[in-house]
Design a protein around this motif. Sequence first.
Motif, PDB file in Angstrom:
ATOM      1  N   GLY A  57      34.367  42.181  30.655  1.00 43.15           N
ATOM      2  CA  GLY A  57      35.642  42.877  30.789  1.00 43.15           C
ATOM      3  C   GLY A  57      36.724  42.334  29.883  1.00 43.15           C
ATOM      4  O   GLY A  57      37.746  42.974  29.678  1.00 43.15           O
ATOM      5  N   TYR A 107      39.162  48.893  28.970  1.00 46.03           N
ATOM      6  CA  TYR A 107      39.638  49.970  29.829  1.00 46.03           C
ATOM      7  C   TYR A 107      38.605  50.237  30.931  1.00 46.03           C
ATOM      8  O   TYR A 107      37.408  50.244  30.681  1.00 46.03           O
ATOM      9  N   GLY A 108      39.080  50.428  32.152  1.00 45.94           N
ATOM     10  CA  GLY A 108      38.207  50.796  33.259  1.00 45.94           C
ATOM     11  C   GLY A 108      37.787  49.639  34.143  1.00 45.94           C
ATOM     12  O   GLY A 108      37.246  49.867  35.216  1.00 45.94           O
ATOM     13  N   VAL A 109      38.017  48.411  33.709  1.00 45.63           N
ATOM     14  CA  VAL A 109      37.634  47.272  34.546  1.00 45.63           C
ATOM     15  C   VAL A 109      38.799  46.888  35.455  1.00 45.63           C
ATOM     16  O   VAL A 109      39.957  47.191  35.163  1.00 45.63           O
ATOM     17  N   SER A 110      38.487  46.220  36.528  1.00 42.65           N
ATOM     18  CA  SER A 110      39.524  45.732  37.437  1.00 42.65           C
ATOM     19  C   SER A 110      40.167  44.492  36.819  1.00 42.65           C
ATOM     20  O   SER A 110      39.507  43.469  36.619  1.00 42.65           O
ATOM     21  N   ILE A 111      41.452  44.599  36.505  1.00 37.51           N
ATOM     22  CA  ILE A 111      42.163  43.471  35.888  1.00 37.51           C
ATOM     23  C   ILE A 111      42.182  42.275  36.833  1.00 37.51           C
ATOM     24  O   ILE A 111      42.024  41.131  36.402  1.00 37.51           O
ATOM     25  N   VAL A 112      42.326  42.533  38.121  1.00 35.50           N
ATOM     26  CA  VAL A 112      42.336  41.446  39.107  1.00 35.50           C
ATOM     27  C   VAL A 112      40.996  40.710  39.096  1.00 35.50           C
ATOM     28  O   VAL A 112      40.958  39.474  39.102  1.00 35.50           O
ATOM     29  N   ASP A 113      39.890  41.465  39.042  1.00 32.52           N
ATOM     30  CA  ASP A 113      38.564  40.833  39.013  1.00 32.52           C
ATOM     31  C   ASP A 113      38.332  40.066  37.714  1.00 32.52           C
ATOM     32  O   ASP A 113      37.771  38.973  37.726  1.00 32.52           O
ATOM     33  N   VAL A 114      38.757  40.650  36.587  1.00 28.58           N
ATOM     34  CA  VAL A 114      38.590  39.964  35.305  1.00 28.58           C
ATOM     35  C   VAL A 114      39.407  38.671  35.292  1.00 28.58           C
ATOM     36  O   VAL A 114      38.909  37.618  34.885  1.00 28.58           O
TER      37      VAL A 114
END
Length: 161
Positions: A57, A107-114
């Motif tokens: 991500g 784009y499309g990934v969870s920023i919080v998870d990354v």
Amino acid sequence: MTDDMTSVGGGSRPEAGVSALKGRTGARAPAETRGKTTIADGVVAKIAGMAAREVPGVYSLGAGMARALGAVRERVPGGAGGAVTRGVKVEVGERQAAVDLDVVVEYGVSIVDVAGGVRTSVISALERMTGLEVVEVNIAVDDVHLPEEEEQAEPDEGRVK
């Protein structure tokens, strides 16, 4: 004269940009703890940069201007040396380190998870490889990489053959 645990050296840092890890001394101390190890800030920055880039991500590191200058520098022969530490700032003390990262996510990934994955990866890599305690990893998400941005950049590269 001998400590019973590996400790970090004296009152002040030996020189700016270097962390000093000092072990026990004396004939009865284990061989691996005799002497002093110094870790430069640049080494900590490289480890943090590599660990952050390994997280799914993460498209790249560095804010807009830093990425633009880095892209120009990479095209110059021998100029790619700073690419690993682009977007990485570190503060290294005698026993602790703090890291600031500028990140571009896909784009499309969870920023919080990354961001959580980057923190975990950076902290575990630095603590495992340097023995320093990482007190914080601050992440600034500066951009989102869109898939069509790559397609627009490709025609310019192949214009002249």
